[in-house]
Scaffold this motif. Sequence first.
Motif, PDB file in Angstrom:
ATOM      1  N   ILE A   1      35.280  -9.323  64.842  1.00  0.00           N
ATOM      2  CA  ILE A   1      34.657  -8.038  64.550  1.00  0.00           C
ATOM      3  C   ILE A   1      34.454  -7.929  63.047  1.00  0.00           C
ATOM      4  O   ILE A   1      35.125  -8.614  62.268  1.00  0.00           O
ATOM      5  N   THR A   2      33.549  -7.080  62.645  1.00  0.00           N
ATOM      6  CA  THR A   2      33.342  -6.788  61.236  1.00  0.00           C
ATOM      7  C   THR A   2      32.745  -5.392  61.121  1.00  0.00           C
ATOM      8  O   THR A   2      32.033  -4.948  62.023  1.00  0.00           O
ATOM      9  N   THR A   3      33.045  -4.695  60.050  1.00  0.00           N
ATOM     10  CA  THR A   3      32.588  -3.315  59.894  1.00  0.00           C
ATOM     11  C   THR A   3      31.544  -3.223  58.793  1.00  0.00           C
ATOM     12  O   THR A   3      31.690  -3.842  57.733  1.00  0.00           O
ATOM     13  N   ARG A   4      30.506  -2.439  59.062  1.00  0.00           N
ATOM     14  CA  ARG A   4      29.457  -2.179  58.101  1.00  0.00           C
ATOM     15  C   ARG A   4      29.166  -0.684  58.047  1.00  0.00           C
ATOM     16  O   ARG A   4      29.271   0.020  59.046  1.00  0.00           O
ATOM     17  N   ASN A   5      28.767  -0.227  56.872  1.00  0.00           N
ATOM     18  CA  ASN A   5      28.299   1.132  56.683  1.00  0.00           C
ATOM     19  C   ASN A   5      26.982   1.289  57.455  1.00  0.00           C
ATOM     20  O   ASN A   5      26.165   0.363  57.479  1.00  0.00           O
ATOM     21  N   HIS A   6      26.768   2.427  58.061  1.00  0.00           N
ATOM     22  CA  HIS A   6      25.528   2.669  58.800  1.00  0.00           C
ATOM     23  C   HIS A   6      24.301   2.454  57.916  1.00  0.00           C
ATOM     24  O   HIS A   6      23.274   1.941  58.375  1.00  0.00           O
ATOM     25  N   ASN A   7      24.402   2.809  56.637  1.00  0.00           N
ATOM     26  CA  ASN A   7      23.273   2.618  55.715  1.00  0.00           C
ATOM     27  C   ASN A   7      22.867   1.147  55.617  1.00  0.00           C
ATOM     28  O   ASN A   7      21.687   0.842  55.435  1.00  0.00           O
ATOM     29  N   THR A   8      23.820   0.241  55.738  1.00  0.00           N
ATOM     30  CA  THR A   8      23.500  -1.190  55.713  1.00  0.00           C
ATOM     31  C   THR A   8      22.639  -1.559  56.912  1.00  0.00           C
ATOM     32  O   THR A   8      21.674  -2.318  56.789  1.00  0.00           O
TER      33      THR A   8
END
Length: 179
Positions: free
Chosen positions: A163-170
Amino acid sequence: MTIFAVFLRGVNVGGVKVLMKDLAGLLAEGGFTEVRTLLASGNVVLESELSEAQSVQRQCNQLLEAHYGRSIPTLVYTREEILQLAQPFVLELPEPAAEHHGYLTLCESAQDAATLYELARALEPRPAVEVLGRALCWIARKGQSTTDPLSKLTAAQARQRVITTRNHNTLVKMAAIIR
């Protein structure tokens, strides 16, 4: 050719730093075309003759391991998945909205996203979370994205699953590249 988004789980992996220009070159040499990176955090848009995300993921993982001598997991999403994730954020940001960010924890499978959802719903206080395809959507106050209880949960889960997390803006920026 099919368009995909590739997300490295991390750009600093066990003392190995993956530079975006090197990553783009490696993927291009590996047979992918129209390779474009976004930010310095392991976000790539590319085109492939392969038509399935899992096949692209296997090839990316093999290229990275052969080049860097260690496993550097990736997650690969289809163009359609990215366009869905880039829609207006599914959760309403608390007021003041400018002090919060929407995040997506990208998962290898819908089952992983469902499992994260159940684990997140068990936290106290219960955070606002939603599953969108293979992603868990959640909110954190600006400056607290690594100390938030849900962030700590996803960090612990990253030891057990890809898994990995990203900001919605990305994701919104990646969708703009894909369109």
